[in-house]
Design a protein around this motif. Structure first.
Motif, PDB file in Angstrom:
ATOM      1  N   ARG B 155     -26.771 -14.590  85.339  1.00  0.00           N
ATOM      2  CA  ARG B 155     -27.038 -14.310  83.939  1.00  0.00           C
ATOM      3  C   ARG B 155     -28.455 -13.809  83.685  1.00  0.00           C
ATOM      4  O   ARG B 155     -29.379 -14.149  84.410  1.00  0.00           O
ATOM      5  N   HIS B 156     -28.572 -13.062  82.630  1.00  0.00           N
ATOM      6  CA  HIS B 156     -29.892 -12.667  82.145  1.00  0.00           C
ATOM      7  C   HIS B 156     -30.634 -13.920  81.658  1.00  0.00           C
ATOM      8  O   HIS B 156     -30.053 -14.774  81.004  1.00  0.00           O
ATOM      9  N   THR B 192     -18.770 -17.031  80.589  1.00  0.00           N
ATOM     10  CA  THR B 192     -19.164 -16.709  81.966  1.00  0.00           C
ATOM     11  C   THR B 192     -20.146 -15.544  82.065  1.00  0.00           C
ATOM     12  O   THR B 192     -20.663 -15.286  83.143  1.00  0.00           O
ATOM     13  N   THR B 193     -20.388 -14.833  80.960  1.00  0.00           N
ATOM     14  CA  THR B 193     -21.299 -13.685  81.106  1.00  0.00           C
ATOM     15  C   THR B 193     -22.546 -13.746  80.211  1.00  0.00           C
ATOM     16  O   THR B 193     -23.571 -13.175  80.576  1.00  0.00           O
ATOM     17  N   ARG B 194     -22.487 -14.421  79.087  1.00  0.00           N
ATOM     18  CA  ARG B 194     -23.654 -14.396  78.192  1.00  0.00           C
ATOM     19  C   ARG B 194     -24.802 -15.244  78.733  1.00  0.00           C
ATOM     20  O   ARG B 194     -24.592 -16.220  79.441  1.00  0.00           O
ATOM     21  N   SER B 195     -26.014 -14.884  78.343  1.00  0.00           N
ATOM     22  CA  SER B 195     -27.181 -15.665  78.756  1.00  0.00           C
ATOM     23  C   SER B 195     -27.126 -17.039  78.085  1.00  0.00           C
ATOM     24  O   SER B 195     -26.479 -17.215  77.053  1.00  0.00           O
TER      25      SER B 195
END
Lengths: 313, 313
Positions: B155-156, B192-195
């Motif tokens: 993640r970012h 599952t993808t966002r910071s």
């Protein structure tokens, strides 16, 4: 084998100075740009970028963008980025322009696991989003599952083959991919988690059991993006050289060359296996890749591609 | 804040020699083992392991396994592994023993992205399989999608919050998680993808809009593994200290202490925020964590846990 011809005794500061000179005065001396940047490997180019920044307090990439134009500029830009950063840019462009999911598949399947992870790092650094975040935002359903699974994979690298597993999973792929029965969940699991060695054993097992390769006649005019991505995944794992030969062939065959695809293959592979791709191209088409490139492109763009192909005009 | 008390002036060779002495003769001098290993941070312990190997051509871990027993052995073993390697072991044990997917969620959500990637590296090194490969092999359906997505995420990390996105995605979570309408695909994509920063903004937005937290009354006795994993994911992102306090509380509350869970939290967090977890525990239960641990455990295991808690017996 690479096609790039890069002397090992270059001096980054001298290269930086020569480039600066090429930018000065009336117009740009493109020949010097090509001679230098087309004959340096990626490490050398990063050294030149740092030297240039040091001496002139100016970003070499920005300067090149203002000096060069069109396909030539694009090709030079892509070539001089660090490889992981270049792939991050290629992935982002592919996502934003929609639909060229092949680029996402290439990056995920051709690169070594650590290299792929470096692309994810570079992607976050550049876009403040994760690669999988952007892939997921542009896709849905099984295509999303496959592509997100591919870009996020960190596979085991090793020679171990589980023959029993290859047997079972060849049949799972047969049902899901070839017979198009039931859900794609298991096929996606196999393609996104197994090691490359294991996958190739599975594809070989498939060929033994069914007398034909799993990708044979898989696509037709009704194939959707998911099926296309699935096809590319299997092809690039099996033999990425053959796959790239086809990308190059298609890029030239079209009415109007697909410069983006041609540039992508040449800049991505010049330092790796472009010689092998070029040999396979010759074998398949009975014409030298450099001759076709020379015929289908022009100007500085042509000169630059030919330089990366190891064949100056 | 950590609970571990580790002097900065230890000498790895002296520690190795003292440990060797503790192993020699009749029985093992467990007190020395606890005094040394319970007062060293993970870097220091890796130095001791190397020094021990150098001097005695023997693996310290193997020797400890033959010298110690039961929960004490397990706790020492887990404590002295490199953190990424420890988490790889914990994940593998959780997968093989079935069902404790919370451990997978913890590792994926509490660790920083680079740390999580190191666990994946350690996992492959140890098991010649990728972590996601084993997670996928043990699960199916939305549970697989969620867990594979969590362990493979990179993640970012940053402070950027997209308020509009938080708004939209809070509603997507509401529909999918709370109202249990439609598919979980979008909820899984978000989680599952966002910071982490973005997710917390989304959970906060949820609370504003619905007057209650998204996890409130989410679970009941009919909840399946997927719903439990979803719940843990949101809780650990929101506040992993509170989550760990609950794990510790449950591990002790049961008829017969759950030593695995208790050990896991203490060895994983002693060097990080066990003090904070312990404070929250006190606030919640009006009893000191070290008192409960002293009451519910015994022998060298007890002494070792108390040492890691910064409270010698």
């Amino acid at each position: 084998m690479a096609t790039l011809i890069a002397p090992s005794n270059n001096l980054p500061h001298e290269d930086a100075e020569a480039l600066r000179k090429a930018f000065e005065g009336w117009g740009t001396d493109e020949k010097t740009v090509i001679t230098i940047l087309g004959h340096r490997n990626s490490n050398q180019i990063q050294q030149i970028r740092r030297a240039y920044e040091e001496i002139y307090q100016e970003d070499l990439i920005k300067r090149l963008e203002s000096e060069l134009k069109g396909d030539f500029e694009k090709a030079v830009y892509r070539w001089i980025l660090e490889p992981a950063d270049r792939d991050a840019v290629l992935a982002n462009v592919a996502l934003k322009s929609g639909k060229n999911y092949n680029v996402i598949v290439e990056i995920s399947t051709v690169l070594a696991p650590e290299e792929l992870f470096n692309v994810r790092r570079a992607y976050i650094k550049r876009y403040k989003h994760s690669l999988e975040e952007d892939v997921a935002a542009h896709t849905s359903g099984p295509l999303r599952q496959l592509l997100v699974g591919l870009v996020t994979a960190y596979r085991h690298v090793g020679d171990e083959i589980n023959a029993k597993l290859a047997h079972t999973e060849a049949e799972i792929l047969h049902e899901a991919v070839k017979e198009k029965k039931g859900s794609h969940e298991e096929a996606i699991r196999i393609l996104t988690t197994r090691s490359k060695t294991q996958l190739i054993a599975t594809f070989n097992r498939y060929r033994e059991a069914h007398g034909t390769s799993i990708t044979k006649k898989l696509l037709d005019e009704k194939s959707d993006d998911f099926q296309k991505a699935l096809y590319t995944t299997i092809r690039t794992f099996n033999d990425h050289v053959k796959y790239y030969e086809k990308v190059v062939r298609d890029s030239i065959k079209k009415l109007g060359t697909d410069e983006d695809a041609l540039t992508r293959v040449i800049v991505s592979r010049a330092q790796h296996d472009l010689k092998v791709i070029s040999d396979v191209y010759y074998k398949r088409n009975s014409v030298l890749l450099e001759h076709v490139v020379a015929k289908e492109t022009s100007g500085d763009y042509k000169k630059f591609l030919l330089t990366l192909l190891g064949k100056e005009d």
